[in-house]
Design a protein around this motif. Structure first.
Motif, mmCIF file in Angstrom:
data_model
loop_
_atom_site.group_PDB
_atom_site.id
_atom_site.type_symbol
_atom_site.label_atom_id
_atom_site.label_comp_id
_atom_site.label_asym_id
_atom_site.label_seq_id
_atom_site.Cartn_x
_atom_site.Cartn_y
_atom_site.Cartn_z
ATOM 1 N N GLU A 37 45.709 -30.876 -49.424
ATOM 2 C CA GLU A 37 44.933 -31.271 -50.557
ATOM 3 C C GLU A 37 45.508 -32.610 -50.941
ATOM 4 O O GLU A 37 46.804 -33.041 -50.615
ATOM 5 C CB GLU A 37 45.366 -30.294 -51.723
ATOM 6 N N GLU B 158 40.025 -31.564 -50.148
ATOM 7 C CA GLU B 158 40.855 -30.549 -49.416
ATOM 8 C C GLU B 158 40.443 -30.807 -47.781
ATOM 9 O O GLU B 158 39.210 -31.222 -47.371
ATOM 10 C CB GLU B 158 40.399 -29.205 -49.678
ATOM 11 N N GLU C 249 49.249 -25.331 -46.892
ATOM 12 C CA GLU C 249 49.615 -24.042 -45.732
ATOM 13 C C GLU C 249 49.739 -24.636 -44.419
ATOM 14 O O GLU C 249 48.732 -25.443 -43.830
ATOM 15 C CB GLU C 249 48.333 -23.051 -45.992
ATOM 16 N N ARG C 250 50.326 -23.978 -43.531
ATOM 17 C CA ARG C 250 50.429 -24.183 -42.057
ATOM 18 C C ARG C 250 50.770 -23.021 -41.371
ATOM 19 O O ARG C 250 51.793 -22.303 -41.909
ATOM 20 C CB ARG C 250 51.155 -25.504 -41.755
ATOM 21 N N ASP D 151 42.271 -21.304 -38.977
ATOM 22 C CA ASP D 151 42.881 -22.263 -39.848
ATOM 23 C C ASP D 151 44.003 -22.546 -39.127
ATOM 24 O O ASP D 151 45.335 -21.713 -39.558
ATOM 25 C CB ASP D 151 42.946 -22.267 -41.327
ATOM 26 N N ARG E 38 46.242 -26.681 -43.810
ATOM 27 C CA ARG E 38 45.237 -26.974 -44.926
ATOM 28 C C ARG E 38 46.085 -28.000 -45.817
ATOM 29 O O ARG E 38 47.435 -27.975 -46.036
ATOM 30 C CB ARG E 38 44.955 -25.877 -45.791
ATOM 31 N N ARG F 121 41.336 -28.922 -43.550
ATOM 32 C CA ARG F 121 41.605 -28.069 -42.674
ATOM 33 C C ARG F 121 41.577 -28.459 -41.352
ATOM 34 O O ARG F 121 40.570 -29.140 -40.709
ATOM 35 C CB ARG F 121 40.596 -26.498 -42.966
ATOM 36 N N THR G 126 36.794 -31.548 -43.936
ATOM 37 C CA THR G 126 37.159 -31.815 -45.044
ATOM 38 C C THR G 126 35.883 -31.175 -46.081
ATOM 39 O O THR G 126 34.785 -31.080 -45.445
ATOM 40 C CB THR G 126 37.347 -33.316 -45.569
#
Length: 271
Positions: free
Chosen positions: A77, A29, A59-60, A72, A75, A31, A269
């Motif tokens: 993955e 993951e 997510e953004r 953040d 994010r 960020r 990460t």
């Protein structure tokens, strides 16, 4: 819209022919984190980079969001190798665009101290290959894109006037453009502002004039229905309130794009 061809060029430039650095196994993951306060932008481009590499953006934030240190921004993955391969390109694009958005927001806020209606606009002083990114960043910061390319509006510049005269240049271009194409005529003297309006300019660009001269020129063209007044030429963030107070409709600033420092972003990460 960010194309695969653009992303390919960005990644090819960074990865080269034999990327050993990012040969990391497994899933991870990541960020994108703000290290200073500002306005974020360029996240569509950053997302396009990760999408191209098969990394999920889970997510953004929306472009134009104000962030504080530690927030953040985005994010992801996916495969560790691909996350790491996209990291630097995504950070560079988002940091550059966010810097422009942040500088634009400062200019707009400065203008609002004197005027609720004046627009703060960018120029064509953009980085080749990144104009779309930079113009979108200006919008994210609350600014106006101005013309996106030469086809959007005719600008009668000093070199045109030197060749054909002010009235002659406006007349020539008016005869060669669509009814939907506006003409923006640059003048450097107060006395030339009403000449440009009388000749048919839709916008009179008051170039390199002091605030006092700008206000005098605005007063000369205010009675020409539908004609806008635009201030431009070396205007700094500190100058913006003085120009906003002159009554101009637009303040154009090349520094929004060519002098904005990147917003400090970091990619982390595994945490």
């Amino acid at each position: 819209m960010i194309t695969d061809a653009q992303v390919e060029r960005w990644l090819r430039e960074d990865l080269g022919h034999h990327d050993v650095t990012n040969q990391v196994p497994g899933e991870t993951e990541g960020r994108l984190v703000a290290k200073e306060s500002g306005v974020v932008a360029g996240l569509e481009a950053a997302t396009a980079v990760f999408d191209y590499l098969g990394v999920d953006v889970v997510e953004r934030l929306e472009d134009g969001t104000v962030v504080e240190p530690g927030a953040d921004v985005l994010r992801v993955e996916g495969p560790a190798r691909e996350v790491l391969r996209g990291e630097r390109v995504a950070v560079n694009l988002a940091g550059h665009a966010s810097g422009i958005a942040t500088r634009t927001r400062k200019a707009v806020d400065a203008a609002r101290t004197e005027s609720e209606t004046v627009r703060v606009a960018a120029t064509r002083k953009t980085t080749p290959g990144l104009r779309d990114l930079e113009k979108r960043a200006v919008v994210a910061g609350g600014g106006d894109t101005h013309r996106l390319d030469l086809s959007h509006m005719v600008m009668v510049k000093d070199n045109h006037i030197a060749e054909m005269g002010l009235e002659g240049a406006i007349e020539r271009f008016a005869d060669r453009t669509s009814f939907a194409t506006k003409i923006d005529a640059e003048v450097e003297r107060v006395a030339d502002a009403p000449r440009a309006a009388e000749a048919g300019a839709d916008i009179v660009l008051l170039d390199n004039m002091s605030p006092a001269e700008t206000q005098a020129a605005v007063e000369e063209v205010i009675d020409y229905e539908g004609v806008l007044a635009e201030a431009s030429g070396g205007i700094t963030l500190d100058d913006v309130p003085d120009y906003a107070a002159t009554g101009v409709d637009v303040i154009s600033m090349g520094s929004l794009t060519h002098s904005a420092p990147s917003l400090d972003l970091s990619f982390r990460t595994g945490d």
